[in-house]
Design a protein around this motif. Sequence first.
Motif, PDB file in Angstrom:
ATOM      1  N   TYR A  76      -8.229   6.185   2.874  1.00  0.00           N
ATOM      2  CA  TYR A  76      -8.615   5.909   4.035  1.00  0.00           C
ATOM      3  C   TYR A  76      -7.402   5.306   5.105  1.00  0.00           C
ATOM      4  N   LEU A  77      -7.551   5.355   6.125  1.00  0.00           N
ATOM      5  CA  LEU A  77      -6.663   4.529   7.171  1.00  0.00           C
ATOM      6  C   LEU A  77      -7.781   3.803   8.240  1.00  0.00           C
ATOM      7  N   ALA A  78      -7.090   2.737   8.764  1.00  0.00           N
ATOM      8  CA  ALA A  78      -7.889   2.314  10.073  1.00  0.00           C
ATOM      9  C   ALA A  78      -7.015   1.893  11.067  1.00  0.00           C
TER      10      ALA A  78
ATOM     11  N   GLU B 234     -10.022   9.731   7.341  1.00  0.00           N
ATOM     12  CA  GLU B 234      -9.579   9.963   5.948  1.00  0.00           C
ATOM     13  C   GLU B 234      -8.448  11.077   6.022  1.00  0.00           C
ATOM     14  N   VAL B 235      -7.451  10.675   5.052  1.00  0.00           N
ATOM     15  CA  VAL B 235      -6.382  11.823   4.701  1.00  0.00           C
ATOM     16  C   VAL B 235      -6.649  12.343   3.327  1.00  0.00           C
TER      17      VAL B 235
ATOM     18  N   ASN C  39     -16.240  -4.065  14.742  1.00  0.00           N
ATOM     19  CA  ASN C  39     -17.205  -3.035  14.490  1.00  0.00           C
ATOM     20  C   ASN C  39     -16.381  -2.114  13.837  1.00  0.00           C
ATOM     21  N   LEU C  40     -16.537  -1.553  12.388  1.00  0.00           N
ATOM     22  CA  LEU C  40     -15.901  -0.562  11.644  1.00  0.00           C
ATOM     23  C   LEU C  40     -16.842   0.666  11.872  1.00  0.00           C
ATOM     24  N   GLU C  41     -16.134   1.707  12.538  1.00  0.00           N
ATOM     25  CA  GLU C  41     -16.542   2.883  12.746  1.00  0.00           C
ATOM     26  C   GLU C  41     -15.959   4.090  12.330  1.00  0.00           C
ATOM     27  N   GLU C  42     -16.456   5.281  11.886  1.00  0.00           N
ATOM     28  CA  GLU C  42     -15.787   6.441  11.586  1.00  0.00           C
ATOM     29  C   GLU C  42     -15.239   6.976  13.035  1.00  0.00           C
ATOM     30  N   GLY C  43     -13.914   7.185  13.055  1.00  0.00           N
ATOM     31  CA  GLY C  43     -13.249   7.877  14.242  1.00  0.00           C
ATOM     32  C   GLY C  43     -12.061   8.728  14.007  1.00  0.00           C
ATOM     33  N   GLN C  44     -12.493   9.766  13.016  1.00  0.00           N
ATOM     34  CA  GLN C  44     -11.199  10.747  12.678  1.00  0.00           C
ATOM     35  C   GLN C  44     -10.419  11.223  13.999  1.00  0.00           C
ATOM     36  N   HIS C  45     -10.997  11.571  14.990  1.00  0.00           N
ATOM     37  CA  HIS C  45     -10.526  11.709  16.096  1.00  0.00           C
ATOM     38  C   HIS C  45      -9.592  10.734  16.574  1.00  0.00           C
ATOM     39  N   LYS C  46      -9.921   9.512  16.567  1.00  0.00           N
ATOM     40  CA  LYS C  46      -9.144   8.255  16.911  1.00  0.00           C
ATOM     41  C   LYS C  46      -8.103   8.003  16.469  1.00  0.00           C
ATOM     42  N   VAL C  47      -7.866   8.699  15.049  1.00  0.00           N
ATOM     43  CA  VAL C  47      -6.831   8.244  14.109  1.00  0.00           C
ATOM     44  C   VAL C  47      -6.049   9.394  13.861  1.00  0.00           C
TER      45      VAL C  47
ATOM     46  N   LEU D 178      -5.087   2.313   2.954  1.00  0.00           N
ATOM     47  CA  LEU D 178      -5.586   2.062   1.539  1.00  0.00           C
ATOM     48  C   LEU D 178      -5.270   3.294   0.684  1.00  0.00           C
ATOM     49  N   TRP D 179      -5.291   2.757  -0.502  1.00  0.00           N
ATOM     50  CA  TRP D 179      -4.623   3.849  -1.691  1.00  0.00           C
ATOM     51  C   TRP D 179      -5.888   4.601  -2.032  1.00  0.00           C
ATOM     52  N   PRO D 180      -5.658   5.545  -2.756  1.00  0.00           N
ATOM     53  CA  PRO D 180      -6.903   6.541  -3.278  1.00  0.00           C
ATOM     54  C   PRO D 180      -7.865   5.800  -4.164  1.00  0.00           C
ATOM     55  N   SER D 181      -7.384   4.810  -4.485  1.00  0.00           N
ATOM     56  CA  SER D 181      -8.323   3.964  -5.614  1.00  0.00           C
ATOM     57  C   SER D 181      -9.016   2.933  -4.983  1.00  0.00           C
ATOM     58  N   GLU D 182      -9.101   3.030  -3.646  1.00  0.00           N
ATOM     59  CA  GLU D 182      -9.621   1.906  -2.970  1.00  0.00           C
ATOM     60  C   GLU D 182     -10.766   2.728  -1.896  1.00  0.00           C
ATOM     61  N   SER D 183     -11.889   1.878  -1.715  1.00  0.00           N
ATOM     62  CA  SER D 183     -13.027   2.694  -1.204  1.00  0.00           C
ATOM     63  C   SER D 183     -13.325   2.376   0.347  1.00  0.00           C
TER      64      SER D 183
END
Length: 188
Positions: A26-28, A14-15, A59-67, A38-43
């Motif tokens: 969010y970004l991925a 997340e940003v 697989n979609l997974e949280e990875g703040q350190h990766k991004v 994504l825009w702030p209006s997107e989930s």
Amino acid sequence: MHSNSKETNVYWGEVVTPFFQNRKFYLAATEKGLCRVLWPSESLDDLQAWVNKMIPDANLEEGQHKVAEYVQQIKDYLHGKRKTFSLPLDMRGTAFRIKVWNALQQIPHGETRSYADIADAIGNSKALRAVGTANGANPIPIVVPCHRVIGKNKTLTGFGGGLENKKRLLNLEGYDDYIDKGHLRYQF
């Protein structure tokens, strides 16, 4: 359970930035590069739906350190400290759309092009509507600067992130030579 295809991991982070009133977005990214902003209006549900459609085995997974590097460059841009991005991209779309998105990346910071200009740039001057559709389907806004495309008559036209965000992104880049109105029907 086994699969013949190699699984892909898509990492999201997340940003949060004052540019969007501290509303998180969010970004991925895959191992190949940034694939979605994504825009702030997107989930996160919107991100999951996009991944399911565009990278079905992922697989979609949280990875703040990766991004982290992607997050930092986008924050730097939104704070006016960066004019270009040096990030690997993993663009997911048709060959035509990827051609359009590559052309968008050639528009310099602080400048705009019309849909006709982009159609000419990809060697298909009659593909105005298809260029508009590809522009609207850009999965990596901000980094792939779809906000830099305006109508030939200088109107803002439509924008997936909302016309207010389009204006703010253009203004951030010092560009304000547009007519502040959008159209239900595009003026290419």
